[in-house]
Design a protein around this motif. Structure first.
Motif: not given
Length: 239
Positions: A36-37, A166-170, A185-186, A205-207
């Motif tokens: 996202q960044a 585990s991180m935030v995707h966006g 999303r993760l 898949t992790q939303v």
């Protein structure tokens, strides 16, 4: 790749905040930028509601180093709090990305001029972006330049795999998903020889839903088309 762009972004500091560290008023940066960044940086270079920017991969050029600072956050209700923010120091990233048309915005179909949007995107990159560039937080000013992805020596070349947990995707916004929700999303990224290849947002898949949200409306009344915008740029006018 079609409609692709490659650029380097660099700055003295970056703060890609791990949301788990914000609960007590502190901020600790992830080791690497989130999807996202980087998407935000792309949209600062050039953005239209007609487009969806997709980040394909990022290359970490400099060693991952951190620096903590004592910060006095703005407190509108008064107070004299001192918080500890941990930034990334002296960062440099190569990014490869592309754009696609946002099919969830049928009202913007008149502006789907692929060739002209790509030309405007490349011109905007050459100019250093159409809006201010920053790395995760407003105080982390950054700069962008065109590059060839993979050129030059990176600190993590030949390093092997580094699992980043585990991180935030966006974030999923309603205008991009067709759902009237704001979602997070993760994912679990792996850096290989300094390169992180991002999965697409719809592959996460992790939303988790954050809140209800309605998309903003755009049409010919409040958006300049790519044809008109390119004409303005060619005539040297500032749109």
């Amino acid at each position: 790749m079609r409609n692709s762009i490659e650029f380097v972004v660099y700055g003295e500091y970056a703060l890609f905040t791990d949301p788990l560290t914000k609960l007590g008023g502190e901020k600790l940066s992830y080791q690497v930028p989130t999807y996202q960044a980087l998407k935000g940086i792309l949209e600062s270079i050039y953005w239209k509601p007609t487009l969806i920017m997709v980040v394909d991969e990022v290359r970490i050029m400099n060693p991952i180093r951190m620096e903590s600072k004592g910060i006095r956050p703005i407190e509108y209700g008064g107070g004299n709090t001192l918080a500890n923010y941990t930034y990334l120091r002296d960062v440099r990233y190569q990014v490869r990305a592309h754009f696609e048309f946002n099919m969830n915005r049928p009202e913007m179909a008149y502006d789907r001029n692929e060739h002209k949007h790509h030309n405007i995107l490349k011109r905007s990159l050459q100019a250093g972006g159409r809006r201010d560039i920053f790395l995760g937080a407003r105080e982390c000013q950054a700069y962008v330049e065109p590059c060839v992805f993979g050129e030059g020596k990176g600190f993590y070349d030949g390093y092997g795999e580094l699992h980043l947990g585990s991180m935030v995707h966006g974030l999923n916004y309603p205008d991009e998903t067709g759902r009237n929700h704001l979602e997070v999303r993760l994912w679990n990224p792996v850096m290989k020889d300094g390169v992180i290849q991002f999965i697409r947002p719809e592959q996460c898949t992790q939303v988790r839903m954050i809140k209800d949200m309605e998309p903003k409306h755009f049409d010919e009344t409040n958006v300049v088309s790519a044809d008109e915008l390119l004409t303005q740029l060619e005539e040297g006018r500032n749109p």
